[in-house]
Write an enzyme that holds these catalytic residues in place. Structure first.
Site, PDB file in Angstrom:
ATOM      1  N   HIS A 100       0.755  -1.247   0.201  1.00 57.58           N
ATOM      2  CA  HIS A 100       0.119  -0.017   0.098  1.00 57.58           C
ATOM      3  C   HIS A 100       0.949   1.283   0.209  1.00 57.58           C
ATOM      4  CE1 HIS A 100      -2.128  -3.128   2.259  1.00 57.58           C
ATOM      5  NE2 HIS A 100      -3.426  -2.309   1.847  1.00 57.58           N
ATOM      6  N   ASP A 103       2.229   2.144   3.419  1.00 58.07           N
ATOM      7  CA  ASP A 103       3.103   1.088   4.029  1.00 58.07           C
ATOM      8  C   ASP A 103       4.411   1.254   3.802  1.00 58.07           C
ATOM      9  OD1 ASP A 103       0.658  -0.837   4.302  1.00 58.07           O
ATOM     10  OD2 ASP A 103       1.456  -1.688   2.337  1.00 58.07           O
ATOM     11  N   GLU A 231     -10.911  -6.967  -4.588  1.00 59.04           N
ATOM     12  CA  GLU A 231     -10.670  -8.065  -3.717  1.00 59.04           C
ATOM     13  C   GLU A 231     -11.724  -8.160  -2.788  1.00 59.04           C
ATOM     14  OE1 GLU A 231      -6.791  -7.895  -1.622  1.00 59.04           O
ATOM     15  OE2 GLU A 231      -7.735  -8.758  -0.043  1.00 59.04           O
ATOM     16  N   GLU A 267      -8.899 -13.707  -1.505  1.00 56.75           N
ATOM     17  CA  GLU A 267      -8.094 -14.161  -0.464  1.00 56.75           C
ATOM     18  C   GLU A 267      -8.749 -15.213   0.442  1.00 56.75           C
ATOM     19  OE1 GLU A 267      -6.352 -10.802   1.917  1.00 56.75           O
ATOM     20  OE2 GLU A 267      -6.980 -11.752   3.828  1.00 56.75           O
ATOM     21  N   ASP A 306     -10.316 -12.004  10.716  1.00 54.61           N
ATOM     22  CA  ASP A 306      -9.270 -12.240   9.579  1.00 54.61           C
ATOM     23  C   ASP A 306      -7.964 -12.324  10.248  1.00 54.61           C
ATOM     24  OD1 ASP A 306      -8.272 -11.845   7.008  1.00 54.61           O
ATOM     25  OD2 ASP A 306      -8.918 -10.014   6.782  1.00 54.61           O
ATOM     26  N   ASP A 308      -5.283 -13.928   9.246  1.00 52.60           N
ATOM     27  CA  ASP A 308      -4.221 -13.619   8.269  1.00 52.60           C
ATOM     28  C   ASP A 308      -3.041 -14.580   8.516  1.00 52.60           C
ATOM     29  OD1 ASP A 308      -5.482 -11.714   6.782  1.00 52.60           O
ATOM     30  OD2 ASP A 308      -4.721 -10.151   7.558  1.00 52.60           O
ATOM     31  N   ASP A 338      -0.647 -12.642   1.918  1.00 56.55           N
ATOM     32  CA  ASP A 338      -1.261 -11.635   2.634  1.00 56.55           C
ATOM     33  C   ASP A 338      -1.464 -12.129   4.179  1.00 56.55           C
ATOM     34  OD1 ASP A 338      -2.619  -9.346   3.766  1.00 56.55           O
ATOM     35  OD2 ASP A 338      -4.239  -9.175   2.203  1.00 56.55           O
TER      36      ASP A 338
HETATM   37  C1  XLS Z   1      -7.493  -6.757   4.098  1.00 52.36           C
HETATM   38  C2  XLS Z   1      -7.072  -6.916   2.677  1.00 52.36           C
HETATM   39  C3  XLS Z   1      -5.845  -6.158   2.301  1.00 52.36           C
HETATM   40  C4  XLS Z   1      -5.554  -6.052   0.881  1.00 52.36           C
HETATM   41  C5  XLS Z   1      -4.943  -4.943   0.468  1.00 52.36           C
HETATM   42  O1  XLS Z   1      -8.033  -7.808   4.658  1.00 52.36           O
HETATM   43  O2  XLS Z   1      -6.808  -8.296   2.753  1.00 52.36           O
HETATM   44  O3  XLS Z   1      -4.740  -6.394   3.030  1.00 52.36           O
HETATM   45  O4  XLS Z   1      -5.387  -7.252   0.488  1.00 52.36           O
HETATM   46  O5  XLS Z   1      -5.522  -3.802   0.663  1.00 52.36           O
HETATM   47 NI    NI Z   2      -5.644  -9.072   1.023  1.00 52.50          NI
HETATM   48 NI    NI Z   3      -7.498  -9.744   4.650  1.00 51.97          NI
END
Ligand code: XLS
Ligand code: NI
Ligand code: NI
Length: 436
Positions: A100, A103, A231, A267, A306, A308, A338
């Protein structure tokens, strides 16, 4: 300068190796189904989790120990961090990264100052890309962290927030273009609502459509050839995100005549939150010829958010790679991690363990998926299951040559449906496990 002095380049040592800092399965030059693993998987490291996530949670502050980072929001610190990031990605051997705008570079006191900061860091990113050969899989704009976006960005009730978001996305697309990025992602961020009592949903969706059309227009204007992605995610931070799942995104793209301009970046944990399997989301996207890239991660089935986490299930990566191979492989997309290490895994070396695990798990998934396809029994079963559509009445229906009337005539004459056959779910589950 070495930021990870104790870690050498991660090498493939094979499944018998006991070295935790080696690949057991990911052998980048090994050819599987006509391409090298590197070409198939197109691994990408994300800047936000791997280099910016402090590993805080709603109950505690960050724990991450990142000795190269002085914790300040200075451009100098951001530039130094780029060197640490590229050393990491280079030692890991991932060909891509993603970021991003916020980031990589700190937000300044004004839009102009933020743009200047981004340019200053992009210069270092470009130099490091050149030095290492690491490429940008996609860039994106963070249109959700700053308080100005509290009501959303492109779907905010405040037109100024929309305008700011457009300006920010414009710059992020331009920087992605300058860095040779192969794509650009629009994730909904706060594009959704917390309560319908204060929300004009129709108007917000119209605004989101207009926003993306302006992005497409700008892309053309500057000659950016990368792929745009949307996304899906159903919730979090809002209770309902407009880009809920693959089907909702496709419906939105069709309604606003954006289908040819955006593909989906799927995702895994977002699929889970939407109440779907990743396999389902992949099938929906592939059927619409709209699968572009994947954000590879996984959730914890005991936690409803989430999380991740890095993917470690071979079953899951097999499902993903069956989908990717079915669509003929990635074009501009890749396997983008991610994912973040747990709050307890606070040391730099944990970043290596996490990525090595994800890459090995995907390498296994790729090999298994390729073997299932080469074997052919699964595909043959599915083909055979639909054979009533290959000839006779099925063929007539598919070619549009029937009506309710002719089908009634057909059935009155025939009397009853041909005997149904078993779906053989358990047989097929065993078949898959033969390969795992
Ligand atoms: C958040 C999203 C983010 C996107 C990019 O949950 O996964 O990380 O991939 O903005
Ligand atoms: Ni993502
Ligand atoms: Ni995510």
């Amino acid at each position: 300068m070495a930021f990870f002095p104790k870690i050498k380049k991660i090498k493939y040592e094979g499944p018998d190796s006991k070295n935790p800092l080696s690949f057991k399965w990911y052998n980048e030059d090994e050819v599987v189904a006509g391409k090298t693993m590197k070409e198939h998987l197109r691994f990408s490291v994300v800047y936000w989790h791997t280099f910016r996530n402090p590993l805080s949670d709603p109950f505690g502050v960050g724990t991450a120990f990142r000795p190269w980072d002085d914790g300040s929001e200075s451009v100098k610190n951001a530039q130094k961090r780029v060197h640490a990031a590229f050393e990491f990605i280079e030692k890991l051997g991932a060909p891509y990264y993603a970021f991003h705008d916020r980031d990589v570079a700190p937000e300044g006191k004004s839009l102009a100052a933020s743009n200047k900061n981004l340019d200053a860091v992009a210069k270092v990113l470009k130099a490091e890309q050149r030095r290492t050969g690491i490429k940008l899989l996609w860039g994106t704009a963070c249109l959700f962290a700053n308080p100005r976006y509290m009501h959303g960005a492109a779907t905010s009730c405040n037109a100024d927030a929309f305008a700011y978001a457009a300006a920010q996305a414009k710059k992020a697309i331009e920087v992605t273009h300058q860095l040779g990025g192969e794509g650009f992602v629009f994730w909904g961020g706060r594009e959704g609502y917390s309560t319908l009592w204060n929300t004009d949903m129709k108007r917000e969706l119209d605004h989101l459509g207009a926003f993306l059309h302006m992005a497409v227009e700008h892309k053309k204007k500057i000659g950016f050839k990368g792929q745009f992605y949307i996304e899906p995610k159903p919730m979090e931070p809002t209770k309902h995100q407009y880009d809920s799942d693959a089907a909702a995104c496709l419906n939105f793209l069709r309604q606003y005549k954006l289908m040819g301009h955006l593909k989906l970046n799927l995702e895994t944990n977002h699929a889970t939150l939407a109440g779907h399997e990743m396999q389902h989301e992949l099938e929906v996207a592939i059927a619409a010829n709209a699968l572009g890239s994947i954000d590879a991660n996984t959730g914890d089935p005991m936690l409803g958010w989430d999380t991740d986490q890095f993917p470690t299930s071979v079953y899951l990566t097999t499902e993903c790679m069956l989908g990717i191979l079915k669509m003929g492989g990635f074009k501009t997309g890749g396997v983008n991690f991610d994912a973040k290490v747990r709050r307890e895994s606070y040391e730099p070396v944990d970043l290596f363990h996490a990525h090595i695990g994800g890459m090995d798990t995907f390498a296994r998934g790729l090999k298994i998926a390729a073997a299932i396809r080469a074997d052919g029994r699964l595909a043959e079963f599915v083909r055979n299951r639909y054979r009533s559509w290959d000839a006779g009445i099925g063929k007539k229906i598919e070619s549009g040559k029937t009506s309710f009337k002719t089908l009634e005539t057909y059935m009155l004459k025939k009397g009853e449906v041909t005997k149904n056959e078993s779906g053989r779910q358990e047989f097929l589950e065993n078949l898959i496990n033969e390969f795992i």
